[in-house]
Motif scaffolding. Structure first.
Motif, PDB file in Angstrom:
ATOM      1  N   HIS A 169       1.441  -8.117  -9.050  1.00 31.93           N
ATOM      2  CA  HIS A 169       1.856  -6.798  -9.521  1.00 31.93           C
ATOM      3  C   HIS A 169       1.405  -6.651 -10.967  1.00 31.93           C
ATOM      4  CE1 HIS A 169       4.493  -3.301 -10.304  1.00 31.93           C
ATOM      5  NE2 HIS A 169       4.514  -3.836 -11.527  1.00 31.93           N
ATOM      6  N   THR A 170       0.863  -5.478 -11.310  1.00 29.40           N
ATOM      7  CA  THR A 170       0.508  -5.184 -12.698  1.00 29.40           C
ATOM      8  C   THR A 170       1.041  -3.805 -13.068  1.00 29.40           C
ATOM      9  OG1 THR A 170      -1.644  -4.187 -12.179  1.00 29.40           O
ATOM     10  CG2 THR A 170      -1.607  -6.575 -12.572  1.00 29.40           C
ATOM     11  N   GLY A 171       1.276  -3.606 -14.367  1.00 31.19           N
ATOM     12  CA  GLY A 171       1.740  -2.319 -14.857  1.00 31.19           C
ATOM     13  C   GLY A 171       3.242  -2.131 -14.698  1.00 31.19           C
ATOM     14  N   GLN A 172       3.671  -0.927 -15.044  1.00 37.82           N
ATOM     15  CA  GLN A 172       5.089  -0.583 -14.940  1.00 37.82           C
ATOM     16  C   GLN A 172       5.562  -0.717 -13.501  1.00 37.82           C
ATOM     17  OE1 GLN A 172       6.072   3.519 -15.622  1.00 37.82           O
ATOM     18  NE2 GLN A 172       7.989   3.037 -16.646  1.00 37.82           N
ATOM     19  N   THR A 173       6.860  -0.880 -13.326  1.00 42.47           N
ATOM     20  CA  THR A 173       7.416  -0.972 -11.979  1.00 42.47           C
ATOM     21  C   THR A 173       8.570   0.005 -11.803  1.00 42.47           C
ATOM     22  OG1 THR A 173       8.502  -2.439 -10.381  1.00 42.47           O
ATOM     23  CG2 THR A 173       8.960  -2.862 -12.705  1.00 42.47           C
ATOM     24  N   GLY A 174       8.684   0.538 -10.583  1.00 45.18           N
ATOM     25  CA  GLY A 174       9.820   1.386 -10.271  1.00 45.18           C
ATOM     26  C   GLY A 174      11.097   0.583 -10.066  1.00 45.18           C
ATOM     27  N   ILE A 175      10.935  -0.719  -9.793  1.00 47.88           N
ATOM     28  CA  ILE A 175      12.100  -1.579  -9.596  1.00 47.88           C
ATOM     29  C   ILE A 175      12.851  -1.702 -10.921  1.00 47.88           C
ATOM     30  CG2 ILE A 175      12.898  -3.844  -8.832  1.00 47.88           C
ATOM     31  CD1 ILE A 175      11.473  -2.283  -6.656  1.00 47.88           C
ATOM     32  N   GLY A 176      14.111  -1.314 -10.929  1.00 47.15           N
ATOM     33  CA  GLY A 176      14.922  -1.388 -12.142  1.00 47.15           C
ATOM     34  C   GLY A 176      14.798  -0.178 -13.055  1.00 47.15           C
ATOM     35  N   ALA A 177      13.917   0.758 -12.735  1.00 48.86           N
ATOM     36  CA  ALA A 177      13.729   1.923 -13.598  1.00 48.86           C
ATOM     37  C   ALA A 177      15.015   2.738 -13.663  1.00 48.86           C
ATOM     38  CB  ALA A 177      12.580   2.784 -13.075  1.00 48.86           C
ATOM     39  N   LEU A 228      15.673  -7.122  -2.071  1.00 46.51           N
ATOM     40  CA  LEU A 228      16.192  -6.973  -3.431  1.00 46.51           C
ATOM     41  C   LEU A 228      17.616  -6.425  -3.359  1.00 46.51           C
ATOM     42  CD1 LEU A 228      13.098  -5.357  -5.209  1.00 46.51           C
ATOM     43  CD2 LEU A 228      13.906  -7.701  -5.519  1.00 46.51           C
ATOM     44  N   SER A 229      18.325  -6.485  -4.475  1.00 46.74           N
ATOM     45  CA  SER A 229      19.690  -5.994  -4.502  1.00 46.74           C
ATOM     46  C   SER A 229      19.730  -4.477  -4.316  1.00 46.74           C
ATOM     47  CB  SER A 229      20.345  -6.350  -5.835  1.00 46.74           C
ATOM     48  OG  SER A 229      19.764  -5.590  -6.889  1.00 46.74           O
ATOM     49  N   PRO A 230      20.837  -3.933  -3.818  1.00 49.48           N
ATOM     50  CA  PRO A 230      20.952  -2.473  -3.666  1.00 49.48           C
ATOM     51  C   PRO A 230      20.717  -1.733  -4.979  1.00 49.48           C
ATOM     52  CG  PRO A 230      22.701  -3.570  -2.451  1.00 49.48           C
ATOM     53  CD  PRO A 230      22.003  -4.642  -3.246  1.00 49.48           C
ATOM     54  N   GLU A 231      21.128  -2.300  -6.105  1.00 54.27           N
ATOM     55  CA  GLU A 231      20.935  -1.650  -7.401  1.00 54.27           C
ATOM     56  C   GLU A 231      19.449  -1.484  -7.697  1.00 54.27           C
ATOM     57  OE1 GLU A 231      22.606  -2.181 -11.921  1.00 54.27           O
ATOM     58  OE2 GLU A 231      21.700  -3.939 -10.983  1.00 54.27           O
ATOM     59  N   LEU A 232      18.672  -2.546  -7.499  1.00 55.54           N
ATOM     60  CA  LEU A 232      17.241  -2.470  -7.788  1.00 55.54           C
ATOM     61  C   LEU A 232      16.521  -1.602  -6.766  1.00 55.54           C
ATOM     62  CD1 LEU A 232      16.419  -6.125  -8.926  1.00 55.54           C
ATOM     63  CD2 LEU A 232      16.810  -4.102 -10.338  1.00 55.54           C
ATOM     64  N   PHE A 233      16.929  -1.686  -5.496  1.00 59.15           N
ATOM     65  CA  PHE A 233      16.337  -0.810  -4.480  1.00 59.15           C
ATOM     66  C   PHE A 233      16.592   0.653  -4.807  1.00 59.15           C
ATOM     67  CE2 PHE A 233      15.779  -3.781  -0.676  1.00 59.15           C
ATOM     68  CZ  PHE A 233      14.428  -3.529  -0.599  1.00 59.15           C
ATOM     69  N   GLY A 234      17.818   0.968  -5.224  1.00 58.65           N
ATOM     70  CA  GLY A 234      18.161   2.349  -5.545  1.00 58.65           C
ATOM     71  C   GLY A 234      17.324   2.890  -6.684  1.00 58.65           C
ATOM     72  N   ALA A 235      17.066   2.041  -7.687  1.00 53.03           N
ATOM     73  CA  ALA A 235      16.228   2.464  -8.804  1.00 53.03           C
ATOM     74  C   ALA A 235      14.813   2.753  -8.342  1.00 53.03           C
ATOM     75  CB  ALA A 235      16.224   1.382  -9.880  1.00 53.03           C
ATOM     76  N   GLU A 287      13.873   3.730  -5.311  1.00 48.81           N
ATOM     77  CA  GLU A 287      13.877   4.981  -4.538  1.00 48.81           C
ATOM     78  C   GLU A 287      13.867   6.189  -5.467  1.00 48.81           C
ATOM     79  OE1 GLU A 287      17.123   5.028  -1.854  1.00 48.81           O
ATOM     80  OE2 GLU A 287      16.241   3.572  -0.487  1.00 48.81           O
ATOM     81  N   GLU A 288      14.639   6.125  -6.527  1.00 50.26           N
ATOM     82  CA  GLU A 288      14.686   7.235  -7.477  1.00 50.26           C
ATOM     83  C   GLU A 288      13.338   7.404  -8.162  1.00 50.26           C
ATOM     84  OE1 GLU A 288      15.958  10.436  -9.583  1.00 50.26           O
ATOM     85  OE2 GLU A 288      17.077   9.405  -8.007  1.00 50.26           O
ATOM     86  N   TYR A 289      12.734   6.305  -8.546  1.00 51.07           N
ATOM     87  CA  TYR A 289      11.443   6.323  -9.245  1.00 51.07           C
ATOM     88  C   TYR A 289      10.363   6.961  -8.372  1.00 51.07           C
ATOM     89  CZ  TYR A 289       7.340   4.340 -11.698  1.00 51.07           C
ATOM     90  OH  TYR A 289       6.161   4.156 -12.368  1.00 51.07           O
ATOM     91  N   PHE A 290      10.342   6.592  -7.100  1.00 54.38           N
ATOM     92  CA  PHE A 290       9.318   7.100  -6.185  1.00 54.38           C
ATOM     93  C   PHE A 290       9.728   8.393  -5.488  1.00 54.38           C
ATOM     94  CE2 PHE A 290       7.882   2.623  -6.339  1.00 54.38           C
ATOM     95  CZ  PHE A 290       6.542   2.815  -6.566  1.00 54.38           C
ATOM     96  N   LYS A 291      10.914   8.900  -5.817  1.00 53.78           N
ATOM     97  CA  LYS A 291      11.442  10.100  -5.145  1.00 53.78           C
ATOM     98  C   LYS A 291      11.467   9.883  -3.630  1.00 53.78           C
ATOM     99  CE  LYS A 291      11.581  11.981  -9.186  1.00 53.78           C
ATOM    100  NZ  LYS A 291      12.828  11.797  -9.968  1.00 53.78           N
ATOM    101  N   ALA A 292      11.824   8.666  -3.254  1.00 55.78           N
ATOM    102  CA  ALA A 292      11.862   8.294  -1.833  1.00 55.78           C
ATOM    103  C   ALA A 292      13.309   8.085  -1.420  1.00 55.78           C
ATOM    104  CB  ALA A 292      11.055   7.021  -1.597  1.00 55.78           C
ATOM    105  N   HIS A 293      14.144   9.067  -1.718  1.00 54.80           N
ATOM    106  CA  HIS A 293      15.582   8.933  -1.507  1.00 54.80           C
ATOM    107  C   HIS A 293      15.890   8.667  -0.036  1.00 54.80           C
ATOM    108  CE1 HIS A 293      16.131  10.314  -5.603  1.00 54.80           C
ATOM    109  NE2 HIS A 293      15.381  11.359  -5.341  1.00 54.80           N
ATOM    110  N   GLY A 294      16.665   7.597   0.186  1.00 55.64           N
ATOM    111  CA  GLY A 294      17.108   7.306   1.544  1.00 55.64           C
ATOM    112  C   GLY A 294      16.001   6.906   2.491  1.00 55.64           C
ATOM    113  N   HIS A 295      14.854   6.445   1.952  1.00 53.77           N
ATOM    114  CA  HIS A 295      13.781   6.050   2.875  1.00 53.77           C
ATOM    115  C   HIS A 295      14.247   4.884   3.740  1.00 53.77           C
ATOM    116  CE1 HIS A 295      12.814   2.699   0.053  1.00 53.77           C
ATOM    117  NE2 HIS A 295      12.231   2.144   1.112  1.00 53.77           N
TER     118      HIS A 295
END
Length: 297
Positions: free
Chosen positions: A163-171, A32-39, A41-49
């Motif tokens: 995939h079902t439900g909300q997604t962290g991608i783009g959040a 995915l694009s860096p923008e969507l990946f970054g969102a 990571e923020e959603y899952f609190k997985a910064h810099g994974h």
């Protein structure tokens, strides 16, 4: 004989993770694009994974005596971002067939070309299933546009994972990065289960805010399953735990969403969940082994 060339021994596995992501290709291209990946990571609190290679994923799961289903997401139509090659995922999994199980992802907007690709991936590359992310791919699961692809997957005996439900991608990205949550309501998959009655389906994740809808579909349609990925078990809705312990004990599957959520974290929280002792092995391995055709029963 090296571990990389041996066949999978299901009896020796402690668990089968049905939901992991190949996030990066051998040449360093992200799924995915860096923008969507970054969102995400923020959603899952997985910064810099780290985005592990498939070979690194194999070593990770082999060390834990687990197997993992691996897939990417093909959303080229909606995002314009080139996907990771399904062939690369399948070939890399084949190099680690003792622990990795290849799924693919074909954007349903690709029409007849996508159907041909799905057939080739199953027949030539041994792909076991296909991942759909309706919100990212920009389609409703019950759109007849996708039906030729489902028909092929059903005929091939492969699995469709939605995939079902909300997604962290783009959040948190303005406009959610163009991602529409409504497409990931599990009730939209109910029509798919009706119109393709032999298709094996997995509803991925606790389906916030549609958990009850997912439970209704899975209890009503015999070949619809639920995976538990994307959430720590300590946050599971009580009705999901109740159904996993009873009516859906043979249809609920362990999934982590690795690498944003690790199996180590997931399993540690699962240990503290009030799941009946006789149901735990079903969720962790037995249900997936049966669904994936890894056991005879």
């Amino acid at each position: 004989m090296t571990a990389m060339s041996t066949a999978m021994n299901v009896d020796e596995l402690t668990a089968i993770d049905v939901h992991t992501h190949a996030e990066i290709s051998k040449d360093g291209h992200g799924s995915l694009s860096p923008e969507l990946f970054g969102a995400s990571e923020e959603y899952f609190k997985a910064h810099g994974h780290r985005q592990p290679t498939i070979a690194e994923m194999a070593a990770y799961y082999r060390e834990r005596k687990m197997a993992a289903v691996v897939f990417t997401v093909d959303a080229e139509h909606a995002t314009g971002w080139p996907r990771i090659s399904n062939e690369e995922v399948a070939e890399s999994c084949a190099e680690h067939a003792d622990v990795l199980i290849p799924f693919a992802s074909v954007d349903p907007w690709k029409g007849k070309a996508g159907v041909r690709e799905a057939r080739r991936l199953v027949e030539r590359y041994g792909v076991k299933g296909f991942k759909f992310h309706p919100s990212i791919q920009g389609f409703a699961p019950d759109d007849p546009m996708a039906y030729p692809l489902y028909e092929a997957i059903e005929e091939l005996g492969a699995i469709a994972l939605f995939h079902t439900g909300q997604t962290g991608i783009g959040a948190g990205v303005p406009g959610g990065g163009g991602i529409r949550l409504k497409y990931s309501n599990p009730m939209l998959v109910d029509d798919v289960a009706v119109d393709f009655p032999e298709l094996r389906i997995i509803l991925a994740h606790p389906s916030f805010p549609w958990q009850d809808e997912a439970l209704a579909v899975a209890t009503h349609k015999p070949y619809v399953h639920i995976d538990l990925s994307g959430w720590s078990p300590k946050y599971f809705p009580p009705q999901l735990v109740r159904y996993a312990n009873s009516l859906l004990k043979d249809k609920v599957l362990f999934g982590s969403d690795y690498p944003v959520i690790t199996p180590d974290r997931w399993l540690a929280d699962f240990e503290r969940l009030e799941i009946r002792p006789e149901v735990r092995p079903k969720i962790l391995k037995d249900n997936a082994a049966r669904l994936l055709g890894l056991t005879k029963d």
